[in-house]
Design an enzyme around this catalytic site. Structure first.
Site, PDB file in Angstrom:
ATOM      1  N   TYR A  55       0.870  -1.263   0.070  1.00 25.12           N
ATOM      2  CA  TYR A  55      -0.174   0.090   0.181  1.00 25.12           C
ATOM      3  C   TYR A  55       1.106   1.334  -0.042  1.00 25.12           C
ATOM      4  CZ  TYR A  55      -3.616   3.308   1.457  1.00 25.12           C
ATOM      5  OH  TYR A  55      -4.500   4.329   1.603  1.00 25.12           O
ATOM      6  N   GLU A 109      11.858   5.426  19.951  1.00 27.97           N
ATOM      7  CA  GLU A 109      10.850   4.468  20.465  1.00 27.97           C
ATOM      8  C   GLU A 109      10.377   3.409  19.517  1.00 27.97           C
ATOM      9  OE1 GLU A 109       7.325   7.009  21.047  1.00 27.97           O
ATOM     10  OE2 GLU A 109       8.867   8.315  21.897  1.00 27.97           O
ATOM     11  N   LYS A 138       8.144   1.716  17.080  1.00 24.35           N
ATOM     12  CA  LYS A 138       6.759   1.913  16.108  1.00 24.35           C
ATOM     13  C   LYS A 138       5.759   0.846  16.355  1.00 24.35           C
ATOM     14  CE  LYS A 138       5.450   4.221  12.063  1.00 24.35           C
ATOM     15  NZ  LYS A 138       4.171   3.504  11.655  1.00 24.35           N
TER      16      LYS A 138
END
Ligand code: IVH
Length: 676
Positions: free
Chosen positions: A34, A112, A114
């Site tokens: 996508y 951080e 994901k």
């Protein structure tokens, strides 16, 4: 095709796939695929600004809310993230950011994970959860408050006396691997549709119109930022926000770190990626954020992405491809496993051209046909799996896949016992070369007799050449025979002979395991060895006696009994002993506690939870049991120690609440090593 035509085509495709994903909960392509379409459209529109129209899917962040939920207009838009996949991208972003904030500014970054789930925004009023909304298209989302209230990791009240009057907290709702698998097993048992992947599971569950169904699909959440605040609180850094969220008892990832530069970020990313498959939930990369909130405000945002954050994407673990054939492989015990042959596709960092289909029921469940387009997944070292068939892409003449009536290797009939998922070739290892080879592979494998150098190709050559028929034949090989084989030089021949010789000295447990008795894994082999103490005692044991062995039920007992009832199998054991294979008999297990105390962990019950990185959980169990511990599946006040790896959940929480000793993997290894 002209850019104008391609733009039209891309918009049509993106709208279609977005609809399948968001509205129907039935993705037809993977996220990565996508993204390619989407990125191509963004690029073409940037290169040809005259083609840009407000209705283009690039002009909104996601998909507008579907019917059924009330609409929530986000007070501050929920943006998306700019992304990169390499170090150069990070360098570029950091340099650009440095330039924008100026030389004097003190710039540091948080890194951080994901989380691969669904973004939600939670509104708390005077500490009470009053609203939860999905991201929707970034401007407008759906009100999913009732569903979100069923998520146990989301507090209904924030804890503490410094909670602002009104505050919006953002984070990612996801489904853990464990919950995903449990859900799918239950769905299978009920004959219902299974979830394609954890993220689809999370998205679908959140958007269930019946909240009792959401509650039945276990979800979790990690909070990762502040939306807006009313009531005076003015945090200075992102790190400080996360700390506060933790204090208020929201769940924040423990894997968040601060770095100073691109080098630090790359080092973090490498460590994170190495742990990716043992976290117990999906991540698709990491997010880097400018830590200072003052600088974040100064940097601001472009139309849909902030300048102060960047996503680093790992290689996709899912891909779509076509099934060009299905083969049936014959295993050691005759089990027939369908394997899908695929058009090669790059996934999880490697090119994949086969995926296991487990058993014929799985083929039926997936409704897989020849020529189908499928979604496959390869995570870590796990064998690629077919997750779903994309029915919309099925060719008109797609043929069904049927279980063969005869073994593809030896031609014996294939049978499937009632209540069993697995079909088997009814020929024995005497007739079926596949079973013979697999049996020898198992015998020589590392955890069995550990014959280094006796690999797949060599076993094929030895069996095909008629040089080895039984396991004992391995011990009669000589250099001359080996040297006659292709690709076998004198040196490798000698090495192999030395390895064969070394394997003669083994343990009773390994030997029992190596025999390849159906349903007798390492743990059962250990229990048998400990219970009986000698091979002869195992061979002579009655069905009833076998059932008194720890963790041996009627099925396993009957397998062991049947195995040694065969004169041929008994002769094979005798042959191996004659050929020189030997072991020290196990000290027999006398079930008085005095004798038991010989082992250091006797009387202790241990529980393993989460993922261990240094060894499979079964090995950890075997090692603990070898030291005398009992390994249980659930935590109680009687539990001595819980070993908690990444992804540990309710068992860890229970251990904490009961005050049971908890060890991380390093401490656990230290305990094991202290016993040599
Ligand atoms: S920050 C403006 N932090 O990734 C940026 N997002 O592709 C706000 N996500 O919509 C997002 N983990 O759903 C942020 N630690 C994290 C995240 C995270 C996952 C998702 C989130 C966002 C998407 C962007």
């Amino acid at each position: 095709m002209s850019p104008a035509d391609r733009v039209l085509e891309l918009r049509r495709l993106i709208d279609h796939y977005g609809y399948c994903y968001h509205v129907l909960d039935q993705p037809e392509i993977t996220d990565a695929e996508y993204d390619w379409l989407y990125d191509e459209l963004v690029r073409l529109e940037a290169e040809n600004p005259e083609l840009l129209i407000p209705e283009s899917p690039t002009q909104r962040v996601g998909v507008a809310p579907a019917n059924g939920f009330a609409e929530v207009i986000h007070r501050e838009a929920m943006l998306s993230l700019d992304k990169t996949t390499d170090a150069a991208g990070i360098n570029e972003w950091m340099n650009r950011t440095r330039k924008l904030v100026g030389d004097g500014a003190l710039l540091s970054f948080t890194c951080e994970p994901k989380i691969d789930g669904v973004a939600v925004a939670l509104v708390y009023e005077h500490g009470r959860l009053v609203q939860a909304a999905t991201r929707g298209d970034g401007e407008r989302g759906e009100d999913v408050t009732t569903n979100v209230r069923t998520i146990k990791t989301i507090p209904l009240h924030l804890h503490g006396d410094d909670v602002p009057a009104r505050i919006e907290i953002r984070g990612e709702v996801y489904m853990s691997h464990q919950d995903f698998e449990r859900f799918n097993q239950q769905a299978l048992a009920r004959g219902e549709r299974t979830l394609v992947n954890p993220r689809n599971g999370a998205a679908g569950s959140l958007r269930q119109l019946d909240p009792t169904l959401t509650a039945a699909r276990p979800l979790s959440m990690f909070s990762y930022s502040l939306g807006w605040v009313e009531g005076g609180w003015q945090p200075e850094s992102h790190f400080q926000v996360l700390e506060k969220l933790r204090q208020w008892r929201l769940r924040v990832s423990p894997l968040i770190e601060n770095v100073q530069d691109a080098e630090g970020a790359m080092e973090y990313l490498q460590r994170l990626e190495a742990r990716r498959d043992s976290l117990g939930y999906d991540i698709d990369g990491a997010v880097l954020k400018v830590d200072s909130l003052v600088l974040q405000r100064q940097l601001g945002a472009l139309s849909r992405t902030p300048r102060w954050a960047l996503a680093f994407k790992f290689a996709a673990e899912e891909a779509t491809t076509r099934v060009v054939g299905v083969d049936f492989q014959v295993g050691r015990t005759g089990s027939i496993t369908p394997v899908a042959r695929l058009e090669p596709v790059f996934v999880g960092g490697v090119t994949v051209s086969n995926a296991t289909l487990h058993n014929i029921d799985e083929v039926v469940r997936l409704d897989l046909r020849m020529g189908d387009t499928v979604m496959i997944r390869r995570a870590g070292d796990v064998i690629p799996q077919v997750m779903a068939v994309i029915l919309a892409k099925r060719p008109a003449d797609a043929e069904s896949i049927v279980l063969p009536a005869n073994c593809p290797v030896c031609g014996s009939t294939v049978e499937r016992a009632e209540e069993e998922a697995v079909a088997r070739c009814t020929g024995s290892a005497n007739v079926c070369m596949a079973q013979r080879k697999e049996g020898l592979r198992h015998f020589a494998s590392r955890r069995a007799m550990d014959i280094e150098g006796l690999g797949d190709k060599l076993i094929d050559a030895l069996v095909d050449g008629g040089l080895v028929r039984t396991a004992a034949d391995i011990y009669h090989l000589d250099l001359e025979t080996l040297a006659s084989l292709p690709r076998m030089a004198e040196k490798s021949g000698n090495n192999l002979l030395a390895a064969i010789e070394r394997s003669c000295q083994t343990t009773l447990q390994r030997f029992i395991f190596a025999l390849g008795i159906r349903d007798v894994g390492e743990a059962t082999a250990l229990n048998l060895a400990r219970h009986f103490g000698s091979m002869d005692a195992v061979i002579d044991a009655s069905d009833e006696t076998l059932q008194t062995v720890e963790d041996v039920g009627p099925v396993v007992a009957s397998r062991v009994f049947a195995f040694f009832s065969s004169a041929e199998n008994r002769a094979a054991v005798a042959e191996l002993r004659r050929a020189g294979v030997r072991w020290k008999d196990h000290p027999p297990l006398v079930t008085t506690s005095a004798a038991n105390h010989v082992l250091p962990l006797t009387g202790q019950t241990w529980v393993l939870t989460g993922t261990l990185e240094s060894m499979p959980r079964d090995d950890a169990k075997t090692r603990l049991e070898a030291l005398g511990a009992k390994v249980a599946g659930s935590v109680s006040a009687k539990t001595h120690t819980v070993v908690a790896g990444p992804g540990a959940g309710s068992k860890l929480a229970k251990a904490e609440s009961l005050g049971v000793q908890i060890l991380d993997e390093a401490a656990f290894l230290a305990v094991l090593n202290s016993f040599g």
